[in-house]
Each structure stands twice: as C-alpha cells, then as structure tokens.
Motif scaffolding. Structure first.
Motif, PDB file in Angstrom:
ATOM      1  N   SER A  92     -22.106  -9.556 -28.556  1.00  0.00           N
ATOM      2  CA  SER A  92     -23.653  -9.612 -29.106  1.00  0.00           C
ATOM      3  C   SER A  92     -23.909  -9.098 -30.405  1.00  0.00           C
ATOM      4  CB  SER A  92     -24.386  -8.608 -27.930  1.00  0.00           C
ATOM      5  OG  SER A  92     -25.557  -8.749 -28.303  1.00  0.00           O
ATOM      6  N   LEU A  93     -23.221  -8.012 -30.915  1.00  0.00           N
ATOM      7  CA  LEU A  93     -23.270  -7.466 -32.328  1.00  0.00           C
ATOM      8  C   LEU A  93     -22.959  -8.601 -33.206  1.00  0.00           C
ATOM      9  CD1 LEU A  93     -22.369  -3.995 -31.832  1.00  0.00           C
ATOM     10  CD2 LEU A  93     -24.379  -4.637 -32.069  1.00  0.00           C
ATOM     11  N   LEU A 128     -33.199   2.339 -34.248  1.00  0.00           N
ATOM     12  CA  LEU A 128     -33.917   1.479 -33.471  1.00  0.00           C
ATOM     13  C   LEU A 128     -35.020   0.914 -34.067  1.00  0.00           C
ATOM     14  CD1 LEU A 128     -33.941   3.594 -30.013  1.00  0.00           C
ATOM     15  CD2 LEU A 128     -32.723   1.632 -30.339  1.00  0.00           C
ATOM     16  N   SER A 140     -23.000   0.924 -25.091  1.00  0.00           N
ATOM     17  CA  SER A 140     -23.544   0.551 -26.383  1.00  0.00           C
ATOM     18  C   SER A 140     -22.936   0.403 -27.410  1.00  0.00           C
ATOM     19  CB  SER A 140     -24.673   1.930 -26.800  1.00  0.00           C
ATOM     20  OG  SER A 140     -23.538   3.090 -27.100  1.00  0.00           O
ATOM     21  N   SER A 144     -34.106  -0.271 -26.506  1.00  0.00           N
ATOM     22  CA  SER A 144     -35.444   0.069 -26.897  1.00  0.00           C
ATOM     23  C   SER A 144     -35.614   1.738 -27.116  1.00  0.00           C
ATOM     24  CB  SER A 144     -36.472  -0.264 -25.860  1.00  0.00           C
ATOM     25  OG  SER A 144     -36.234   0.183 -24.659  1.00  0.00           O
ATOM     26  N   VAL A 154     -27.473  -2.378 -29.381  1.00  0.00           N
ATOM     27  CA  VAL A 154     -27.276  -3.317 -27.977  1.00  0.00           C
ATOM     28  C   VAL A 154     -26.696  -2.419 -27.045  1.00  0.00           C
ATOM     29  CG1 VAL A 154     -27.247  -5.476 -29.144  1.00  0.00           C
ATOM     30  CG2 VAL A 154     -25.255  -4.461 -28.403  1.00  0.00           C
ATOM     31  N   ALA A 168     -28.951  -3.099 -35.477  1.00  0.00           N
ATOM     32  CA  ALA A 168     -29.095  -3.375 -34.232  1.00  0.00           C
ATOM     33  C   ALA A 168     -28.348  -2.541 -33.365  1.00  0.00           C
ATOM     34  CB  ALA A 168     -28.961  -4.855 -33.990  1.00  0.00           C
ATOM     35  N   SER A 224     -23.528  -0.781 -32.113  1.00  0.00           N
ATOM     36  CA  SER A 224     -24.463  -0.750 -33.124  1.00  0.00           C
ATOM     37  C   SER A 224     -23.858  -1.919 -34.182  1.00  0.00           C
ATOM     38  CB  SER A 224     -25.147   0.498 -33.624  1.00  0.00           C
ATOM     39  OG  SER A 224     -24.319   0.990 -34.458  1.00  0.00           O
ATOM     40  N   ARG A 247     -28.477  -6.218 -23.711  1.00  0.00           N
ATOM     41  CA  ARG A 247     -29.685  -6.530 -24.202  1.00  0.00           C
ATOM     42  C   ARG A 247     -29.942  -5.480 -25.434  1.00  0.00           C
ATOM     43  NH1 ARG A 247     -32.568  -1.890 -23.295  1.00  0.00           N
ATOM     44  NH2 ARG A 247     -32.261  -0.946 -21.362  1.00  0.00           N
ATOM     45  N   LYS A 248     -30.865  -5.802 -26.313  1.00  0.00           N
ATOM     46  CA  LYS A 248     -31.258  -5.005 -27.264  1.00  0.00           C
ATOM     47  C   LYS A 248     -31.897  -3.507 -27.006  1.00  0.00           C
ATOM     48  CE  LYS A 248     -33.851  -4.506 -31.588  1.00  0.00           C
ATOM     49  NZ  LYS A 248     -34.945  -5.291 -32.478  1.00  0.00           N
ATOM     50  N   TRP A 280     -25.646 -11.135 -33.624  1.00  0.00           N
ATOM     51  CA  TRP A 280     -26.723 -10.592 -34.434  1.00  0.00           C
ATOM     52  C   TRP A 280     -26.260 -10.645 -35.915  1.00  0.00           C
ATOM     53  CZ3 TRP A 280     -26.693  -6.424 -37.923  1.00  0.00           C
ATOM     54  CH2 TRP A 280     -27.904  -6.031 -38.549  1.00  0.00           C
ATOM     55  N   GLU A 314     -34.799  -2.865 -39.447  1.00  0.00           N
ATOM     56  CA  GLU A 314     -34.604  -4.363 -39.539  1.00  0.00           C
ATOM     57  C   GLU A 314     -33.187  -4.751 -39.851  1.00  0.00           C
ATOM     58  OE1 GLU A 314     -36.540  -6.922 -38.303  1.00  0.00           O
ATOM     59  OE2 GLU A 314     -37.768  -5.327 -37.685  1.00  0.00           O
TER      60      GLU A 314
END
Length: 151
Positions: A107-108, A47, A66, A8, A55, A53, A68, A5-6, A111, A50
């Motif tokens: 996932s990256l 974080l 993790s 936070s 994750v 990312a 990015s 997941r992203k 994105w 824009e």
C-alpha cells in the motif's frame, strides 16, 4: 477479513500504542535508547501532512498493523530528487507471520508511486534478522551500514 486503509485521527490512540510496541521491540538492538517513555514520531502531525501517508491493517474491525511513508529530499549527489522513506512498521504479535507487513508495504509503495517516487528506502537494525529477511523478501537490498564506537 483484512482491510488496508489510510489511517485517520480516530486511530491515534491505537497508533500511539503501536509506536510504543516498536520502541520496545527495538530496545534490545540499541543500547543507546533512554529508558524513559519517548516517541519516535509525531503521529498526529503525520496524519495531517500531504507528504506523508500512514496506513493500517484491520482484521475484523481491529487495528493490527501500521506503516508510514514520507517524502524525503534526495542528496545533491543522488540521481533522484525525492524518495519515499518507510517507517512506523508494526504488526501486533498475535498477527505476525500472516503477510500483513507485505500488505502494508504494498500500500505504501502504491502511495509512493502515485507521488511519482521511484526510490524507496527504510532503516532496520542490523541485528534484526527477522525484519531484514522480510524486507529482502519484498525486494529491498542493504546499501549502507551505519557503525558506531562507544568508549
């Protein structure tokens, strides 16, 4: 069960621990690192951006990995305007070898593709053979070797 997941802001304290895990893992490959505590990244800022990312992978509610991606401008001589630069790749020692890095990278890459980026790059220490093999398995290829001379 693994969840990707992203990240936070609520994850910040664990992400800062992961960052120090990266620093300690890379110290043996770089004699120019200072001994004092330092940060590679401004994770809190990342974080919020824009063009970036972060994750994470969770196993049974525990953050264990993790990574990015951030959008970088290409050089004037590149045949692309922008690319995704991957970093902040970390997997907790107890969870290594379970394919989590692959899931994070996947996932990256998703994105990056959603941002219209077809070029993806990362850096890895030339003596970090485990990381090199892992990234080659995903499909990355070396394109440049940075060299230095210490006198």
């Amino acid at each position: 069960m693994i969840t990707i997941r992203k990240a936070s802001i609520d994850d910040l304290s664990v992400l800062l621990e992961f960052e120090q895990g990266i620093v300690e893992a890379e110290r043996p490959y770089d004699s120019t690192m200072i001994e004092a505590h330092f940060h590679y990244y401004d994770i809190e800022e990342m974080l919020k951006r824009e063009d970036c990312a972060i994750v994470v992978a969770e196993v049974d509610g525990q953050l264990v990995a993790s990574g990015s991606a951030r959008i970088q401008k290409g050089k004037p001589y590149n045949n692309f305007n922008s690319y995704a630069f991957l970093g902040f790749m970390y997997v907790s020692p107890a969870f290594r070898g379970q394919g989590l890095n692959q899931k994070i990278v996947d996932s990256l890459l998703e994105w990056s593709q959603s941002k219209g980026l077809t070029e993806v790059r990362l850096q890895v220490y030339s003596e970090n053979n485990n990381a090199i093999r892992a990234y080659e398995k995903i499909g990355f290829k070396p394109i440049l070797t940075e060299m230095r001379l210490i006198k």
